[in-house]
Design a protein around this motif. Structure first.
Motif, PDB file in Angstrom:
ATOM      1  N   HIS A  73       0.981  -1.152   0.033  1.00  0.00           N
ATOM      2  CA  HIS A  73      -0.007   0.003  -0.041  1.00  0.00           C
ATOM      3  C   HIS A  73       0.954   1.087  -0.038  1.00  0.00           C
ATOM      4  N   GLN A  74       1.166   1.764  -1.355  1.00  0.00           N
ATOM      5  CA  GLN A  74       2.071   2.944  -1.316  1.00  0.00           C
ATOM      6  C   GLN A  74       1.276   4.454  -1.578  1.00  0.00           C
ATOM      7  N   SER A  75      -0.141   4.138  -2.250  1.00  0.00           N
ATOM      8  CA  SER A  75      -1.049   5.141  -2.370  1.00  0.00           C
ATOM      9  C   SER A  75      -1.119   6.417  -1.276  1.00  0.00           C
ATOM     10  N   ALA A  76      -0.765   7.466  -1.286  1.00  0.00           N
ATOM     11  CA  ALA A  76      -0.899   8.386  -0.154  1.00  0.00           C
ATOM     12  C   ALA A  76      -0.785  10.101  -0.705  1.00  0.00           C
ATOM     13  N   LYS A  77      -1.091  10.970   0.018  1.00  0.00           N
ATOM     14  CA  LYS A  77      -1.009  12.268  -0.196  1.00  0.00           C
ATOM     15  C   LYS A  77       0.331  12.552   0.529  1.00  0.00           C
TER      16      LYS A  77
END
Length: 350
Positions: A73-77
């Protein structure tokens, strides 16, 4: 191994995709390809099963999780942001998205997760006083910063503290919105693991740099901001006195840490949730990074401005002993070599 990489079209995610494919893994990517993160629409890797979708969308998550063994899980702001008005975006893209993903994993029966966390969960790093005792500093005082006293003080004695390496056992002390959202992500993942029988690893990235970094954005890392300035022929501006200590780590080494963590999740019984620092062996200051980048590019010397931001922390340097001993990972990219490569490599948005 069948792997889902959320945010796999992004800076760090794309490095993990490359490393996973080289390992022979089947890679699926879920990425929303938002314009702020992808000013130029990337071309998906031909060996990847690519799904364009938002991690906050349960339907997209359900589709992406079909047949998956482990999620990275790499998705981020990311980044400090502009001001507190950014808070809803951080909470949505980091915390709500993680909750939606975890709920989807329960429905899909996927029980292994590697979370991209960050050094920012610590706030200020680890410090000792003159006697050598560990001391947790309070927030730095504006009156100190305004007169050029940048190191934090002991809350008990007021003496200036000496930085040391921070370990994963340090208390979490988020000091900006992004940091608070990363702590919330870790807490959500830990609760998921403990209540569902899942297993998760949180990788606390330190200062990541490398090819494909985004440019010309207030949400980018300091190395990206220096590189962008130099590419415009401008002087890199260094806040405070340039003495801020960090563990700068190449994105290729971050990718290998993710692969090591994913493999470890299949290695037999272990505690449901485990956090690891991922940082370089050597410590460098922000000023040293700016100077190295200027020298590599033949650009102007950096300007140390003395400016400061109250949300910034002074020193955060990693002890990566735990991930080395437990997962067998170690960084391989030399700082000077990595910086020279970074100055010549394309950036996201070029």
């Amino acid at each position: 191994m069948r792997v889902l990489i959320t945010g796999g079209a992004g800076f760090i995610g794309s490095h993990i995709v490359t490393a996973g494919l080289a390992r022979g893994w089947e890679v699926r990517v879920l990425d929303s390809l938002t314009e702020d993160a992808h000013p130029r629409r990337p071309v998906p890797h031909p060996g990847v099963d690519f799904i364009e979708g938002d991690v906050c969308n349960p339907d997209a998550v359900t589709r992406a999780l079909d047949g998956i063994d482990v999620v990275l899980h790499q998705s981020a702001k990311v980044g400090l942001g502009v001001d507190f008005s950014d808070a809803p975006g951080y909470v949505r893209n980091n915390d709500l998205a993680t909750a939606v993903l975890l709920a989807g994993m329960v429905r899909a029966g996927v029980g292994r997760l590697v979370l991209a966390s960050s050094m920012v969960v610590y706030g200020e790093g680890a410090y000792r006083d003159r006697s050598g005792a560990l001391v947790r500093p309070g927030p730095r005082r504006r009156e100190d910063l305004e007169v050029g006293i940048f190191d934090p003080r002991s809350p008990a004695t007021g003496e200036l503290l000496v930085p040391t390496l921070v370990t994963e056992d340090a208390l979490l002390d988020p000091r900006n919105v992004y940091a608070a959202s990363k702590v919330a992500q870790e807490n959500l993942v830990s609760v998921w693991a403990h209540t569902t029988g899942g297993h998760a690893v949180a990788l606390r990235y330190h200062n990541v740099y490398g090819p494909g970094m985004p440019k010309n954005t207030p949400y980018a890392g300091v190395a990206s901001l220096f590189r962008s300035a130099l590419s415009r022929g401008e002087v890199p501006r260094v806040f405070e006195d340039g003495g801020q200590r960090r563990s700068f780590i190449h994105a290729a080494d971050i990718a290998q840490a993710n692969l090591a963590a994913a493999k470890a999740l299949f290695g037999g019984p272990r505690e449901p949730f485990r956090a690891y620092n991922v940082g370089a062996d050597e410590v460098h200051t922000v000023g040293e990074v700016a100077q190295a980048m200027s020298a590599c590019s033949g650009g102007p010397d950096p300007q140390v401005t003395g400016e400061f931001r109250l949300g910034d922390v002074r020193h955060v340097t990693a002890s990566s002993a735990r991930i080395k001993s437990e997962l067998g990972w170690a960084p391989h990219r030399d700082f000077a070599e990595g910086m020279a490569e970074f100055m010549l490599a394309p950036m996201r948005g070029d």
